[in-house]
Scaffold this motif. Sequence first.
Motif, PDB file in Angstrom:
ATOM      1  N   ASP A 191       0.832  -1.206   0.000  1.00  0.00           N
ATOM      2  CA  ASP A 191       0.000   0.000   0.000  1.00  0.00           C
ATOM      3  C   ASP A 191       0.865   1.254   0.000  1.00  0.00           C
ATOM      4  OD1 ASP A 191      -2.367   1.615   0.276  1.00  0.00           O
ATOM      5  OD2 ASP A 191      -1.928   1.782   2.412  1.00  0.00           O
ATOM      6  N   LYS A 192       1.951   1.248   0.787  1.00  0.00           N
ATOM      7  CA  LYS A 192       2.859   2.399   0.825  1.00  0.00           C
ATOM      8  C   LYS A 192       3.578   2.575  -0.504  1.00  0.00           C
ATOM      9  CE  LYS A 192       3.643   2.036   5.813  1.00  0.00           C
ATOM     10  NZ  LYS A 192       4.640   1.802   6.881  1.00  0.00           N
ATOM     11  N   ILE A 193       3.910   1.470  -1.163  1.00  0.00           N
ATOM     12  CA  ILE A 193       4.577   1.547  -2.462  1.00  0.00           C
ATOM     13  C   ILE A 193       3.658   2.182  -3.501  1.00  0.00           C
ATOM     14  CG2 ILE A 193       5.421   0.147  -4.378  1.00  0.00           C
ATOM     15  CD1 ILE A 193       6.634  -1.752  -2.380  1.00  0.00           C
ATOM     16  N   VAL A 194       2.402   1.749  -3.527  1.00  0.00           N
ATOM     17  CA  VAL A 194       1.447   2.298  -4.502  1.00  0.00           C
ATOM     18  C   VAL A 194       1.232   3.786  -4.247  1.00  0.00           C
ATOM     19  CG1 VAL A 194      -0.929   2.191  -5.333  1.00  0.00           C
ATOM     20  CG2 VAL A 194       0.308   0.082  -4.848  1.00  0.00           C
ATOM     21  N   ARG A 195       1.101   4.174  -2.990  1.00  0.00           N
ATOM     22  CA  ARG A 195       0.919   5.600  -2.681  1.00  0.00           C
ATOM     23  C   ARG A 195       2.144   6.410  -3.074  1.00  0.00           C
ATOM     24  NH1 ARG A 195      -0.996   6.056   3.413  1.00  0.00           N
ATOM     25  NH2 ARG A 195       0.197   4.130   3.619  1.00  0.00           N
ATOM     26  N   LYS A 196       3.335   5.841  -2.889  1.00  0.00           N
ATOM     27  CA  LYS A 196       4.561   6.543  -3.275  1.00  0.00           C
ATOM     28  C   LYS A 196       4.635   6.731  -4.779  1.00  0.00           C
ATOM     29  CE  LYS A 196       9.608   6.148  -3.000  1.00  0.00           C
ATOM     30  NZ  LYS A 196       9.788   7.551  -2.572  1.00  0.00           N
ATOM     31  N   VAL A 197       4.246   5.700  -5.525  1.00  0.00           N
ATOM     32  CA  VAL A 197       4.266   5.793  -6.988  1.00  0.00           C
ATOM     33  C   VAL A 197       3.238   6.813  -7.476  1.00  0.00           C
ATOM     34  CG1 VAL A 197       3.835   4.521  -9.119  1.00  0.00           C
ATOM     35  CG2 VAL A 197       5.149   3.466  -7.292  1.00  0.00           C
ATOM     36  N   MET A 198       2.067   6.839  -6.851  1.00  0.00           N
ATOM     37  CA  MET A 198       1.037   7.798  -7.240  1.00  0.00           C
ATOM     38  C   MET A 198       1.477   9.235  -6.956  1.00  0.00           C
ATOM     39  SD  MET A 198      -1.380   5.990  -8.576  1.00  0.00           S
ATOM     40  CE  MET A 198      -2.663   7.240  -8.658  1.00  0.00           C
ATOM     41  N   GLU A 199       2.251   9.436  -5.894  1.00  0.00           N
ATOM     42  CA  GLU A 199       2.702  10.779  -5.535  1.00  0.00           C
ATOM     43  C   GLU A 199       3.943  11.190  -6.328  1.00  0.00           C
ATOM     44  OE1 GLU A 199       3.308  10.693  -1.361  1.00  0.00           O
ATOM     45  OE2 GLU A 199       1.176  10.446  -0.868  1.00  0.00           O
ATOM     46  N   ASP A 200       4.948  10.294  -6.372  1.00  0.00           N
ATOM     47  CA  ASP A 200       6.223  10.630  -7.016  1.00  0.00           C
ATOM     48  C   ASP A 200       6.275  10.254  -8.481  1.00  0.00           C
ATOM     49  OD1 ASP A 200       6.824  11.343  -4.446  1.00  0.00           O
ATOM     50  OD2 ASP A 200       8.107   9.609  -4.033  1.00  0.00           O
ATOM     51  N   LEU A 207      -7.123  -4.731  -7.546  1.00  0.00           N
ATOM     52  CA  LEU A 207      -7.757  -4.311  -8.804  1.00  0.00           C
ATOM     53  C   LEU A 207      -7.972  -2.802  -8.834  1.00  0.00           C
ATOM     54  CD1 LEU A 207     -10.388  -7.183  -9.221  1.00  0.00           C
ATOM     55  CD2 LEU A 207      -8.142  -6.971 -10.301  1.00  0.00           C
ATOM     56  N   LEU A 208      -8.282  -2.219  -7.671  1.00  0.00           N
ATOM     57  CA  LEU A 208      -8.436  -0.769  -7.586  1.00  0.00           C
ATOM     58  C   LEU A 208      -7.103  -0.075  -7.813  1.00  0.00           C
ATOM     59  CD1 LEU A 208     -10.142   1.738  -6.937  1.00  0.00           C
ATOM     60  CD2 LEU A 208      -9.657   1.351  -4.511  1.00  0.00           C
ATOM     61  N   TRP A 209      -6.028  -0.606  -7.238  1.00  0.00           N
ATOM     62  CA  TRP A 209      -4.697  -0.040  -7.457  1.00  0.00           C
ATOM     63  C   TRP A 209      -4.308  -0.110  -8.931  1.00  0.00           C
ATOM     64  CZ3 TRP A 209      -2.259  -3.095  -2.809  1.00  0.00           C
ATOM     65  CH2 TRP A 209      -2.536  -2.406  -1.627  1.00  0.00           C
ATOM     66  N   GLN A 210      -4.626  -1.224  -9.569  1.00  0.00           N
ATOM     67  CA  GLN A 210      -4.304  -1.361 -10.988  1.00  0.00           C
ATOM     68  C   GLN A 210      -5.036  -0.314 -11.826  1.00  0.00           C
ATOM     69  OE1 GLN A 210      -5.316  -5.584 -11.397  1.00  0.00           O
ATOM     70  NE2 GLN A 210      -3.171  -6.048 -11.817  1.00  0.00           N
ATOM     71  N   GLN A 211      -6.275  -0.043 -11.474  1.00  0.00           N
ATOM     72  CA  GLN A 211      -7.039   0.966 -12.203  1.00  0.00           C
ATOM     73  C   GLN A 211      -6.462   2.357 -11.969  1.00  0.00           C
ATOM     74  OE1 GLN A 211      -9.419   0.184 -14.361  1.00  0.00           O
ATOM     75  NE2 GLN A 211      -9.630   2.335 -14.951  1.00  0.00           N
ATOM     76  N   GLN A 212      -6.034   2.633 -10.750  1.00  0.00           N
ATOM     77  CA  GLN A 212      -5.436   3.937 -10.447  1.00  0.00           C
ATOM     78  C   GLN A 212      -4.134   4.138 -11.210  1.00  0.00           C
ATOM     79  OE1 GLN A 212      -5.078   3.922  -6.185  1.00  0.00           O
ATOM     80  NE2 GLN A 212      -7.226   4.458  -5.838  1.00  0.00           N
ATOM     81  N   LEU A 213      -3.318   3.101 -11.277  1.00  0.00           N
ATOM     82  CA  LEU A 213      -2.057   3.210 -12.018  1.00  0.00           C
ATOM     83  C   LEU A 213      -2.304   3.312 -13.515  1.00  0.00           C
ATOM     84  CD1 LEU A 213       0.115   0.616 -10.069  1.00  0.00           C
ATOM     85  CD2 LEU A 213       0.341   3.101 -10.024  1.00  0.00           C
ATOM     86  N   LYS A 214      -3.366   2.670 -13.989  1.00  0.00           N
ATOM     87  CA  LYS A 214      -3.699   2.765 -15.409  1.00  0.00           C
ATOM     88  C   LYS A 214      -4.114   4.182 -15.782  1.00  0.00           C
ATOM     89  CE  LYS A 214      -6.677   0.632 -18.913  1.00  0.00           C
ATOM     90  NZ  LYS A 214      -7.760  -0.374 -19.158  1.00  0.00           N
ATOM     91  N   ASN A 215      -4.788   4.865 -14.867  1.00  0.00           N
ATOM     92  CA  ASN A 215      -5.250   6.234 -15.120  1.00  0.00           C
ATOM     93  C   ASN A 215      -4.236   7.290 -14.686  1.00  0.00           C
ATOM     94  OD1 ASN A 215      -7.680   5.107 -16.011  1.00  0.00           O
ATOM     95  ND2 ASN A 215      -8.607   5.229 -13.974  1.00  0.00           N
ATOM     96  N   LEU A 216      -3.050   6.841 -14.282  1.00  0.00           N
ATOM     97  CA  LEU A 216      -2.033   7.788 -13.802  1.00  0.00           C
ATOM     98  C   LEU A 216      -1.545   8.667 -14.948  1.00  0.00           C
ATOM     99  CD1 LEU A 216      -0.148   8.740 -11.498  1.00  0.00           C
ATOM    100  CD2 LEU A 216       1.450   6.944 -12.199  1.00  0.00           C
ATOM    101  N   GLN A 217      -1.576   9.956 -14.736  1.00  0.00           N
ATOM    102  CA  GLN A 217      -1.110  10.922 -15.717  1.00  0.00           C
ATOM    103  C   GLN A 217       0.172  11.576 -15.215  1.00  0.00           C
ATOM    104  OE1 GLN A 217      -2.467  11.428 -18.699  1.00  0.00           O
ATOM    105  NE2 GLN A 217      -4.176  10.006 -18.325  1.00  0.00           N
ATOM    106  N   MET A 218       1.203  11.538 -16.055  1.00  0.00           N
ATOM    107  CA  MET A 218       2.474  12.148 -15.686  1.00  0.00           C
ATOM    108  C   MET A 218       2.367  13.672 -15.739  1.00  0.00           C
ATOM    109  SD  MET A 218       4.518   9.762 -14.883  1.00  0.00           S
ATOM    110  CE  MET A 218       4.730   7.985 -15.065  1.00  0.00           C
ATOM    111  N   ASN A 219       2.797  14.304 -14.669  1.00  0.00           N
ATOM    112  CA  ASN A 219       2.757  15.765 -14.618  1.00  0.00           C
ATOM    113  C   ASN A 219       3.881  16.350 -15.462  1.00  0.00           C
ATOM    114  OD1 ASN A 219       0.608  15.645 -12.788  1.00  0.00           O
ATOM    115  ND2 ASN A 219       2.000  15.563 -11.029  1.00  0.00           N
ATOM    116  N   LYS A 220       3.538  17.305 -16.289  1.00  0.00           N
ATOM    117  CA  LYS A 220       4.541  17.991 -17.105  1.00  0.00           C
ATOM    118  C   LYS A 220       5.223  19.069 -16.275  1.00  0.00           C
ATOM    119  CE  LYS A 220       2.295  17.239 -21.577  1.00  0.00           C
ATOM    120  NZ  LYS A 220       1.771  17.900 -22.810  1.00  0.00           N
TER     121      LYS A 220
END
Length: 361
Positions: A156-165, A210-223
């Motif tokens: 869970d901490k890894i997924v949150r770190k990836v979503m933030e960083d 499955l929810l984490w996978q959907q969040q990572l799929k919709n992840l948009q890289m910040n310019k």
Amino acid sequence: MPFLGQDWRSPGWRWVKTEDGWKRCEPFSPALEDGNNQLNDISHTVILAGDDEDEEIYSTEDCEFAAKKRKKDHFRSNTDSQCFYREKWIYVHKESTRERHGYCTLGEAFNRLDFSSAIQDIRRFNYVVKLLQLIAKSQLTSLSGAAQKNYFNILDKIVRKVMEDQYNPRLIKDLLQDLSSTLCILIRGVGKSVLVGNINIWICRLETILLWQQQLKNLQMNKQVNNGLTLSDLPLHMLNNILYRFSDGWDIITLGQVTPTLYMLSEDRQLWKKLCQYHFAEKQFCRHLIPSEKGHIDWKLMYFALQKYYPIKEQYGDTLHFCRHCSILFWKDTGHPCTASDPNTCLMPVSPQHFIDLFKF
């Protein structure tokens, strides 16, 4: 004869239930002492203001009860005063001896080596993720209940770190894919007999994955808006030198998608040939030669074809180390109590697969 062990009449350790499981508290933690002193000062007199702004002074017994409750809340909320294990290393023993009884399990090592803090270090991040992926493929059922809970808390901490960083999401996607496949097989095919805990808990964990996978799929890289020097401003020989530093073919492809110039450099045959020669032996890629339409060897296709048959070399910024003299597994910067005359000669880096193999009996 002097008594060398801990006095059996001592009250024992104090344990606190947290989100990561039961943790042992250090009795003489400085942060805890400061908190206790503050609570003791409050316990003498407690003044509360009511609606009519009149002051009400409670008795000493009420204050003591309130102080105890505050101390209990302090233990639960203050993570600085919590310590699962004082030592960040573990003695790896596979058989009982006169000095030690029992065996060291994978789950025990997973709890002792503080992987939760390791993911915050960018040098260890890929190492921990790879280890979690190997556990998800074959060793998930060998973990104890506490270790399994710790596993998903770290995930869970890894997924949150990836979503933030937004750091290396492709690696986490592969991990979650392997983990979801394993859980589907265990829940549907094998059943709950090999899973520790209620089957509904594992179904809930699968839904979370499955929810984490959907969040990572919709992840948009910040310019990033930067008016200074960019990667495209570097000369060609420097860009080419950067590409030759990569040891992962997917990283080369991803960088080649940034600009047309980088794409041209990422398709260089010599670059992919060097990558194949680095990861695979000559006998290996000679068995799977893939010629192109012009008669030349397509080294890019060769790399991904060989990757299916042979393991590639792994590179990590920092890894666990094993001391052959003490049989202790530890992070190198935390150290361990080594009795060797020259400890550096006894150290051996431990790959994620080697870590798994250490605890196979």
